[in-house]
Design a protein around this motif. Structure first.
Motif, PDB file in Angstrom:
ATOM      1  N   ILE A  89       0.947  -1.088   0.088  1.00 32.10           N
ATOM      2  CA  ILE A  89      -0.317  -0.265  -0.212  1.00 32.10           C
ATOM      3  C   ILE A  89       0.571   1.057   0.044  1.00 32.10           C
ATOM      4  O   ILE A  89       1.537   0.890   0.904  1.00 32.10           O
ATOM      5  N   ALA A  90       0.909   1.485  -0.903  1.00 25.17           N
ATOM      6  CA  ALA A  90       1.912   3.298  -0.953  1.00 25.17           C
ATOM      7  C   ALA A  90       1.469   4.200   0.120  1.00 25.17           C
ATOM      8  O   ALA A  90       0.115   4.611   0.494  1.00 25.17           O
ATOM      9  N   ILE A  91       1.920   4.709   0.709  1.00 25.42           N
ATOM     10  CA  ILE A  91       2.279   6.122   1.967  1.00 25.42           C
ATOM     11  C   ILE A  91       2.665   7.072   1.137  1.00 25.42           C
ATOM     12  O   ILE A  91       3.294   7.485   0.153  1.00 25.42           O
ATOM     13  N   ASP A  92       1.404   7.878   1.137  1.00 22.25           N
ATOM     14  CA  ASP A  92       1.499   9.096  -0.221  1.00 22.25           C
ATOM     15  C   ASP A  92       2.264  10.536   0.579  1.00 22.25           C
ATOM     16  O   ASP A  92       2.365  11.541   0.961  1.00 22.25           O
ATOM     17  N   TYR A  93       3.948   9.544  -0.126  1.00 16.99           N
ATOM     18  CA  TYR A  93       4.673  10.471   0.650  1.00 16.99           C
ATOM     19  C   TYR A  93       5.848  11.013  -0.607  1.00 16.99           C
ATOM     20  O   TYR A  93       6.025   9.317  -0.701  1.00 16.99           O
ATOM     21  N   ASN A  94       5.740  12.222  -0.963  1.00  9.71           N
ATOM     22  CA  ASN A  94       6.684  12.368  -2.124  1.00  9.71           C
ATOM     23  C   ASN A  94       6.243  12.132  -3.749  1.00  9.71           C
ATOM     24  O   ASN A  94       7.199  10.906  -3.813  1.00  9.71           O
ATOM     25  N   ARG A  95       5.238  10.960  -3.432  1.00 17.69           N
ATOM     26  CA  ARG A  95       4.519  10.534  -4.553  1.00 17.69           C
ATOM     27  C   ARG A  95       3.086  11.306  -5.276  1.00 17.69           C
ATOM     28  O   ARG A  95       2.767  12.229  -4.331  1.00 17.69           O
ATOM     29  N   LEU A  96       2.797  10.822  -6.461  1.00 15.71           N
ATOM     30  CA  LEU A  96       1.534  11.570  -6.940  1.00 15.71           C
ATOM     31  C   LEU A  96       0.658  10.527  -6.774  1.00 15.71           C
ATOM     32  O   LEU A  96       0.761   9.085  -7.261  1.00 15.71           O
ATOM     33  N   ARG A  97      -0.450  10.920  -5.468  1.00 17.30           N
ATOM     34  CA  ARG A  97      -1.642   9.987  -6.129  1.00 17.30           C
ATOM     35  C   ARG A  97      -2.215   9.648  -6.988  1.00 17.30           C
ATOM     36  O   ARG A  97      -2.442  10.596  -7.939  1.00 17.30           O
ATOM     37  N   GLY A  98      -2.616   8.725  -6.881  1.00 18.67           N
ATOM     38  CA  GLY A  98      -3.782   7.849  -8.264  1.00 18.67           C
ATOM     39  C   GLY A  98      -2.753   7.266  -9.011  1.00 18.67           C
ATOM     40  O   GLY A  98      -2.711   6.990 -10.185  1.00 18.67           O
ATOM     41  N   THR A  99      -1.948   6.884  -8.883  1.00 20.95           N
ATOM     42  CA  THR A  99      -0.755   6.070  -9.457  1.00 20.95           C
ATOM     43  C   THR A  99      -0.394   5.261  -8.999  1.00 20.95           C
ATOM     44  O   THR A  99      -0.379   4.563  -7.565  1.00 20.95           O
ATOM     45  N   PRO A 100       0.177   3.799  -9.412  1.00 20.91           N
ATOM     46  CA  PRO A 100       0.725   2.625  -8.867  1.00 20.91           C
ATOM     47  C   PRO A 100       1.945   2.915  -8.202  1.00 20.91           C
ATOM     48  O   PRO A 100       2.784   3.947  -8.058  1.00 20.91           O
ATOM     49  N   PRO A 101       1.651   2.244  -7.211  1.00 23.78           N
ATOM     50  CA  PRO A 101       2.998   2.259  -6.272  1.00 23.78           C
ATOM     51  C   PRO A 101       4.165   2.727  -6.713  1.00 23.78           C
ATOM     52  O   PRO A 101       4.639   3.091  -6.385  1.00 23.78           O
ATOM     53  N   HIS A 102       4.222   2.162  -7.450  1.00 24.25           N
ATOM     54  CA  HIS A 102       5.384   1.584  -8.194  1.00 24.25           C
ATOM     55  C   HIS A 102       6.384   3.125  -8.937  1.00 24.25           C
ATOM     56  O   HIS A 102       7.358   2.924  -9.724  1.00 24.25           O
ATOM     57  N   ASP A 103       4.747   3.494  -8.790  1.00 27.19           N
ATOM     58  CA  ASP A 103       5.423   5.116 -10.384  1.00 27.19           C
ATOM     59  C   ASP A 103       6.791   6.561  -9.760  1.00 27.19           C
ATOM     60  O   ASP A 103       6.553   6.093  -8.299  1.00 27.19           O
ATOM     61  N   PRO A 104       7.655   6.480 -10.168  1.00 25.51           N
ATOM     62  CA  PRO A 104       8.941   6.965 -10.036  1.00 25.51           C
ATOM     63  C   PRO A 104       8.729   8.006  -9.734  1.00 25.51           C
ATOM     64  O   PRO A 104       9.711   8.751  -9.178  1.00 25.51           O
ATOM     65  N   SER A 105       7.556   8.654  -9.789  1.00 21.74           N
ATOM     66  CA  SER A 105       7.543  10.240  -9.441  1.00 21.74           C
ATOM     67  C   SER A 105       7.971  10.763  -8.887  1.00 21.74           C
ATOM     68  O   SER A 105       7.136  10.339  -7.528  1.00 21.74           O
ATOM     69  N   ARG A 106       8.914  11.939  -8.418  1.00 23.85           N
ATOM     70  CA  ARG A 106       8.933  12.467  -6.887  1.00 23.85           C
ATOM     71  C   ARG A 106       9.032  13.831  -6.815  1.00 23.85           C
ATOM     72  O   ARG A 106       9.621  14.751  -7.206  1.00 23.85           O
ATOM     73  N   PRO A 107       7.262  14.700  -6.911  1.00 27.40           N
ATOM     74  CA  PRO A 107       6.835  15.597  -6.649  1.00 27.40           C
ATOM     75  C   PRO A 107       8.005  16.443  -5.960  1.00 27.40           C
ATOM     76  O   PRO A 107       7.830  17.729  -6.393  1.00 27.40           O
ATOM     77  N   GLU A 108       8.546  16.431  -4.878  1.00 29.69           N
ATOM     78  CA  GLU A 108       9.277  16.883  -4.427  1.00 29.69           C
ATOM     79  C   GLU A 108      11.073  17.050  -4.474  1.00 29.69           C
ATOM     80  O   GLU A 108      11.601  17.592  -3.340  1.00 29.69           O
TER      81      GLU A 108
END
Length: 182
Positions: A98-117
């Protein structure tokens, strides 16, 4: 949901799920697990081996195994395979995540590599199956607990995790009454 570490430098945690029933909150599960190998931090950075302290939403799930009945959006596939070179004792760690929404894009799979910060703030922090020791920054839960969480966490209820070591969590000021929801 609450995750609290034994102390700031400990990799050992207690995970407690609370569900709202009417106007009260009831405990729905309690497990022992692990957090970052070096403990907790209020200023997480990539590679510090500490889990971030804070309140984070839980919006997306996935894993190697078939969806056990998750209410959260669930993705499955090879992207959850153990990285090469990891110890065999971790082989089931990503069976459920389960993705913990720390420095990630909500609504994307947990493995999504995006890091907004930015990459230096780390990311890819998950709740996942326990492997009996500390993590790079994730929080681990026994497999039965992960199945329970996946079935219980309802995106319509906007689930969150409050996590950190006991000392940091005790210093947070709590409002006497919740703000009006108008």
């Amino acid at each position: 949901m609450a995750v609290y570490g034994d102390d700031e430098d400990s990799p050992d945690s207690t995970i407690v799920l609370y569900l709202k029933e009417g106007s009260s909150w009831k405990e729905s599960g309690r497990w022992r697990g692990h957090n970052g190998k070096a403990g907790w931090t209020t200023d997480h950075h990539l590679g510090d081996l500490r889990s971030p302290v804070g309140v984070f939403t839980l919006s997306d799930a996935g894993g190697l195994l078939d969806d056990p009945g998750s209410k959260l959006p669930y993705s499955q596939g090879e992207s959850y395979e153990l990285p090469k070179g990891w110890d065999e004792s971790h082989r089931n760690a990503f069976d459920y995540v389960i993705a913990i929404d720390y420095n990630r894009l909500r609504g994307t799979p947990p493995h999504d590599p995006s890091r907004p910060e930015g990459e230096e703030k780390g990311g890819g922090i998950w709740l996942h199956v326990d492997h009996e020791d500390g993590t790079l920054a994730c929080v681990t839960v026994p497999e039965s607990g992960m199945r329970h969480l996946l079935r219980a966490l309802d995106p319509e209820q906007e689930p969150v995790v409050v996590m950190g070591d006991r000392a940091h969590l005790k210093t947070w000021e709590q409002p006497e009454e919740p703000p009006d929801a108008e």
